[in-house]
Design an enzyme around this catalytic site. Sequence first.
Site, short mmCIF file in Angstrom:
data_model
loop_
_atom_site.label_atom_id
_atom_site.label_comp_id
_atom_site.label_asym_id
_atom_site.label_seq_id
_atom_site.Cartn_x
_atom_site.Cartn_y
_atom_site.Cartn_z
N GLU A 98 22.02 -79.72 -79.07
CA GLU A 98 23.21 -80.49 -78.67
C GLU A 98 23.28 -80.65 -77.16
O GLU A 98 22.79 -79.80 -76.42
CB GLU A 98 24.48 -79.76 -79.14
CG GLU A 98 25.10 -80.36 -80.38
CD GLU A 98 25.83 -81.68 -80.13
OE1 GLU A 98 25.46 -82.43 -79.21
OE2 GLU A 98 26.77 -81.97 -80.89
N ASP A 99 23.93 -81.72 -76.74
CA ASP A 99 24.15 -81.90 -75.30
C ASP A 99 25.33 -81.05 -74.83
O ASP A 99 25.25 -80.36 -73.83
CB ASP A 99 24.39 -83.38 -74.97
CG ASP A 99 25.47 -84.05 -75.83
OD1 ASP A 99 25.98 -83.42 -76.79
OD2 ASP A 99 25.79 -85.22 -75.56
N ASP A 102 32.29 -79.15 -77.37
CA ASP A 102 33.65 -79.22 -76.85
C ASP A 102 34.58 -78.59 -77.90
O ASP A 102 34.73 -77.37 -77.94
CB ASP A 102 33.97 -80.70 -76.57
CG ASP A 102 35.28 -80.90 -75.84
OD1 ASP A 102 35.92 -79.92 -75.49
OD2 ASP A 102 35.66 -82.07 -75.62
N PHE A 151 35.77 -84.14 -68.16
CA PHE A 151 34.82 -85.06 -68.77
C PHE A 151 33.59 -85.18 -67.88
O PHE A 151 33.69 -85.57 -66.73
CB PHE A 151 35.47 -86.42 -68.98
CG PHE A 151 34.69 -87.28 -69.94
CD1 PHE A 151 34.77 -87.05 -71.30
CD2 PHE A 151 33.86 -88.28 -69.47
CE1 PHE A 151 34.03 -87.82 -72.19
CE2 PHE A 151 33.12 -89.05 -70.36
CZ PHE A 151 33.21 -88.82 -71.72
N ARG A 164 23.98 -92.09 -69.10
CA ARG A 164 23.13 -91.18 -69.87
C ARG A 164 21.81 -90.91 -69.17
O ARG A 164 21.17 -89.87 -69.38
CB ARG A 164 22.80 -91.78 -71.24
CG ARG A 164 23.97 -91.88 -72.20
CD ARG A 164 23.44 -92.16 -73.60
NE ARG A 164 24.45 -92.69 -74.50
CZ ARG A 164 25.30 -91.94 -75.19
NH1 ARG A 164 25.28 -90.64 -75.07
NH2 ARG A 164 26.17 -92.50 -76.00
P1 XMP Z 1 32.93 -81.72 -80.29
O1 XMP Z 1 34.34 -81.89 -79.77
O2 XMP Z 1 32.82 -82.11 -81.73
O3 XMP Z 1 32.17 -82.81 -79.46
O4 XMP Z 1 32.38 -80.36 -79.97
C1 XMP Z 1 30.84 -82.82 -79.23
C2 XMP Z 1 30.46 -84.21 -78.79
O5 XMP Z 1 31.50 -84.79 -78.01
C3 XMP Z 1 31.00 -85.48 -76.90
N1 XMP Z 1 31.58 -84.91 -75.68
C4 XMP Z 1 31.40 -85.42 -74.46
N2 XMP Z 1 30.70 -86.48 -74.05
N3 XMP Z 1 31.29 -86.01 -71.82
C5 XMP Z 1 30.65 -86.78 -72.73
O6 XMP Z 1 30.01 -87.74 -72.33
C6 XMP Z 1 32.03 -84.92 -72.15
O7 XMP Z 1 32.58 -84.25 -71.28
C7 XMP Z 1 32.08 -84.61 -73.55
N4 XMP Z 1 32.68 -83.63 -74.24
C8 XMP Z 1 32.34 -83.84 -75.55
C9 XMP Z 1 29.50 -85.32 -76.98
O8 XMP Z 1 28.94 -86.49 -77.52
C10 XMP Z 1 29.25 -84.17 -77.92
O9 XMP Z 1 28.07 -84.30 -78.67
MG MG Z 2 29.52 -89.41 -76.16
#
Ligand code: XMP
Ligand code: MG
Length: 179
Positions: A98-99, A102, A151, A164
Amino acid sequence: MKNDMKEILLTEEQIQKKIKELGHTITEEYKDHFPLFVGVLKGALPFMADLVKAVDTHLEMDFMDVSSYGKSMVSSGEVKIVKDLDTKVEGRDVLIVEDIIDSGLTLSYLIELFKYRKAKSVKVVTLLDKPEGRKVDLVPDLTGFIVPDEFVVGYGLDFAERYRNLPYVGILKPEVYEG
Ligand code: XMP
Ligand code: MG
């Protein structure tokens, strides 16, 4: 693009150094397991590409596209499979790449899905973790960096599909997303 940044959180050098370390750890852990690396599109693509090159054992790669964010910056809590795996996970040691984590909603959904599909093991490596955003109890097995609850963009992470391709991770100036 650098002019759009309020702050650079992680430089290219910091990211690449960390990925080498993660690669060594993963190599030790998965040697002779032929793990299945599952990259979560699109954000994990740059991380996946660099991470697999830092891992010195045989592995298989596949990708999933799930949506919970869209163009909005706030998690909807809804997870939808946009593209499923082409690979059977039954009996496999799955490592989700995962990137960023959150709320944790996306990942907890994927972990349950792979367990349901009878994976032998399911672990998570994330480049970034935002623990303050958590809505479910989820701790990744391997983490690159902890980031503040802001963010962030770059190195796979986007704002409305942009940024990206940055080799670093930064925080946008408010005027960029407000105007
Ligand atoms: P959750 O909330 O399900 O989210 O853990 C994971 C996905 O949410 C996106 N995400 C972000 N994307 N900047 C972004 O560009 C951020 O700060 C951010 N926070 C969450 C991301 O795609 C991740 O896979
Ligand atoms: Mg995204």
